[in-house]
Design a protein around this motif. Structure first.
Motif, mmCIF file in Angstrom:
data_model
loop_
_atom_site.group_PDB
_atom_site.id
_atom_site.type_symbol
_atom_site.label_atom_id
_atom_site.label_comp_id
_atom_site.label_asym_id
_atom_site.label_seq_id
_atom_site.Cartn_x
_atom_site.Cartn_y
_atom_site.Cartn_z
ATOM 1 N N ALA A 72 0.808 -1.221 0.000
ATOM 2 C CA ALA A 72 0.000 0.000 0.000
ATOM 3 C C ALA A 72 0.842 1.272 0.000
ATOM 4 N N ASP A 73 2.112 1.210 0.453
ATOM 5 C CA ASP A 73 2.853 2.463 0.521
ATOM 6 C C ASP A 73 3.779 2.666 -0.688
ATOM 7 N N LEU A 113 -5.544 5.071 -7.589
ATOM 8 C CA LEU A 113 -6.281 5.666 -6.467
ATOM 9 C C LEU A 113 -7.657 6.197 -6.849
ATOM 10 N N PHE A 155 -8.863 6.781 0.902
ATOM 11 C CA PHE A 155 -7.984 7.879 1.294
ATOM 12 C C PHE A 155 -8.308 8.314 2.730
ATOM 13 N N LYS A 163 -7.018 5.799 5.232
ATOM 14 C CA LYS A 163 -5.553 5.824 5.359
ATOM 15 C C LYS A 163 -5.062 7.058 6.108
ATOM 16 N N HIS A 164 -5.867 8.132 6.105
ATOM 17 C CA HIS A 164 -5.435 9.391 6.720
ATOM 18 C C HIS A 164 -6.190 9.706 8.001
ATOM 19 N N GLU A 182 -5.564 9.177 11.009
ATOM 20 C CA GLU A 182 -4.782 9.654 12.153
ATOM 21 C C GLU A 182 -4.163 11.037 11.944
ATOM 22 N N ALA A 209 -5.585 18.773 0.601
ATOM 23 C CA ALA A 209 -5.327 17.325 0.651
ATOM 24 C C ALA A 209 -4.798 16.830 -0.690
ATOM 25 N N CYS A 229 -0.330 16.197 -2.289
ATOM 26 C CA CYS A 229 0.285 15.013 -1.663
ATOM 27 C C CYS A 229 1.739 15.251 -1.269
ATOM 28 N N CYS A 267 3.270 16.469 2.220
ATOM 29 C CA CYS A 267 3.489 15.518 3.313
ATOM 30 C C CYS A 267 4.289 14.301 2.881
ATOM 31 N N HIS A 268 4.156 13.937 1.598
ATOM 32 C CA HIS A 268 4.868 12.753 1.081
ATOM 33 C C HIS A 268 5.947 13.243 0.110
ATOM 34 N N TYR A 308 4.902 6.397 -0.445
ATOM 35 C CA TYR A 308 3.911 6.929 0.495
ATOM 36 C C TYR A 308 4.090 6.314 1.881
ATOM 37 N N GLU A 342 4.657 5.559 5.683
ATOM 38 C CA GLU A 342 4.343 6.341 6.890
ATOM 39 C C GLU A 342 5.614 6.805 7.607
ATOM 40 N N LYS A 398 5.912 8.090 11.519
ATOM 41 C CA LYS A 398 5.885 6.954 12.459
ATOM 42 C C LYS A 398 7.299 6.479 12.745
HETATM 43 C C1 HEC Z 1 -1.333 16.492 5.677
HETATM 44 C C2 HEC Z 1 -0.361 15.550 5.193
HETATM 45 C C3 HEC Z 1 -0.755 14.577 4.101
HETATM 46 C C4 HEC Z 1 -1.232 14.861 2.825
HETATM 47 C C5 HEC Z 1 -1.496 16.225 2.210
HETATM 48 C C6 HEC Z 1 -1.392 13.595 2.166
HETATM 49 N N1 HEC Z 1 -1.035 12.582 3.001
HETATM 50 FE FE1 HEC Z 1 -1.025 10.588 2.574
HETATM 51 N N2 HEC Z 1 -0.470 10.157 4.486
HETATM 52 C C7 HEC Z 1 -0.121 11.084 5.447
HETATM 53 C C8 HEC Z 1 0.264 10.380 6.663
HETATM 54 C C9 HEC Z 1 0.722 11.033 7.966
HETATM 55 C C10 HEC Z 1 0.128 8.996 6.391
HETATM 56 C C11 HEC Z 1 0.390 7.833 7.335
HETATM 57 C C12 HEC Z 1 -0.881 7.642 8.099
HETATM 58 C C13 HEC Z 1 -0.823 6.565 9.145
HETATM 59 O O1 HEC Z 1 -0.140 5.569 8.955
HETATM 60 O O2 HEC Z 1 -1.500 6.728 10.173
HETATM 61 C C14 HEC Z 1 -0.343 8.895 5.002
HETATM 62 C C15 HEC Z 1 -0.600 7.700 4.357
HETATM 63 C C16 HEC Z 1 -0.849 7.572 2.992
HETATM 64 C C17 HEC Z 1 -0.977 6.313 2.293
HETATM 65 C C18 HEC Z 1 -0.926 4.923 2.928
HETATM 66 C C19 HEC Z 1 0.465 4.370 2.975
HETATM 67 C C20 HEC Z 1 0.439 2.980 3.601
HETATM 68 O O3 HEC Z 1 1.418 2.624 4.264
HETATM 69 O O4 HEC Z 1 -0.551 2.267 3.453
HETATM 70 C C21 HEC Z 1 -1.176 6.601 0.961
HETATM 71 C C22 HEC Z 1 -1.329 5.618 -0.188
HETATM 72 C C23 HEC Z 1 -1.214 8.053 0.863
HETATM 73 N N3 HEC Z 1 -1.019 8.605 2.108
HETATM 74 C C24 HEC Z 1 -1.421 8.734 -0.298
HETATM 75 C C25 HEC Z 1 -1.625 10.108 -0.384
HETATM 76 C C26 HEC Z 1 -1.991 10.809 -1.613
HETATM 77 C C27 HEC Z 1 -2.151 10.153 -2.975
HETATM 78 C C28 HEC Z 1 -2.146 12.122 -1.295
HETATM 79 C C29 HEC Z 1 -2.579 13.259 -2.170
HETATM 80 C C30 HEC Z 1 -3.806 13.055 -2.961
HETATM 81 C C31 HEC Z 1 -1.836 12.254 0.148
HETATM 82 N N4 HEC Z 1 -1.540 11.014 0.652
HETATM 83 C C32 HEC Z 1 -1.856 13.439 0.862
HETATM 84 C C33 HEC Z 1 -0.157 12.454 5.304
HETATM 85 C C34 HEC Z 1 -0.629 13.143 4.187
#
Ligand code: HEC
Ligand code: HEC
Length: 153
Positions: free
Chosen positions: A18-19, A46, A106, A109-110, A112, A126, A129, A132-133, A141, A143, A153
């Motif tokens: 997933a990541d 996605l 989505f 996954k978010h 927390e 949001a 991406c 934060c990533h 992606y 954590e 994490k």
């Molecule tokens: C505000 C910050 C933030 C933004 C903006 C954000 N993410 Fe995340 N994302 C995170 C965090 C923090 C985690 C880990 C969450 C957890 O494990 O509790 C995460 C986890 C994920 C995961 C899961 C990874 C896994 O190990 O399963 C995916 C896939 C992901 N994000 C995709 C995206 C995508 C695509 C976008 C944009 C459309 C996006 N994120 C925008 C903070 C963000």
């Protein structure tokens, strides 16, 4: 014994499926240049095929922007996205207009991520991406690789 340890350690350090969401190997160059000019060229898995179809059918009014393409590129990208799309039953509804960030997957996954981060001036949306990533362009992606220490994490 040493071999067994190596195998165990390898298994633990392998990233979960997933990541890692790199663009598929057959991604047309036009997807990166055209759909990656204003934001990240999002991972096609996605959104569901139907959502991509709706996005590609309305590029003149794309989230308040004009993302129109010539018809050859439009068709090429549309075919690619529909082909590489994710399974709707895994993603959940993406709303209208479809947003990755509105899918149940989505949101789950978010779960927390504290609400204040979505409106943080360093994030803005949001859909941003990479805020934060930082490894999102290469599909990372994890954590563990999050830009903000409070969220890592
Ligand atoms: C505000 C910050 C933030 C933004 C903006 C954000 N993410 Fe995340 N994302 C995170 C965090 C923090 C985690 C880990 C969450 C957890 O494990 O509790 C995460 C986890 C994920 C995961 C899961 C990874 C896994 O190990 O399963 C995916 C896939 C992901 N994000 C995709 C995206 C995508 C695509 C976008 C944009 C459309 C996006 N994120 C925008 C903070 C963000
Ligand atoms: C002229 C700039 C521009 C171009 C080119 C562009 N987009 Fe966008 N796109 C946007 C804007 C602006 C948003 C809304 C971002 C936000 O809410 O912060 C957006 C949002 C999106 C979203 C929803 C993100 C989310 O989950 O919230 C998707 C999916 C998307 N674009 C796909 C595409 C595709 C596919 C292409 C190529 C055909 C493309 N975009 C080309 C400007 C553009």
């Amino acid at each position: 014994m040493k071999n067994l340890l190596t195998i165990l350690l390898l298994g633990w350090s392998l990233p979960t499926l997933a990541d890692r969401l790199p663009l598929p190997s057959g991604t047309p160059a036009s997807y990166k240049s055209e759909c990656g000019s204003c934001h990240l060229p999002y991972p096609p898995a996605l959104l569901a095929a139907d959502d991509w179809r709706r996005i590609m059918g309305k590029l003149g009014d794309h989230f308040g922007s004009d993302a129109t393409l010539d018809s050859r590129q439009q068709q090429e990208i549309r075919a690619f996205l529909e082909n590489a799309a994710g399974r709707p039953e895994r993603l959940g509804s993406a709303g209208e207009p479809p947003r990755i960030s509105q899918t149940q997957r989505f949101i789950r996954k978010h779960r927390e991520v504290p609400a204040r981060f979505w409106s943080d001036p360093r994030v803005k949306s949001a859909a941003n991406c990479e805020a934060c990533h930082p490894g999102a362009a290469t599909g990372n992606y994890s954590e563990h690789d999050i830009a903000f220490r409070e969220l890592r994490k």
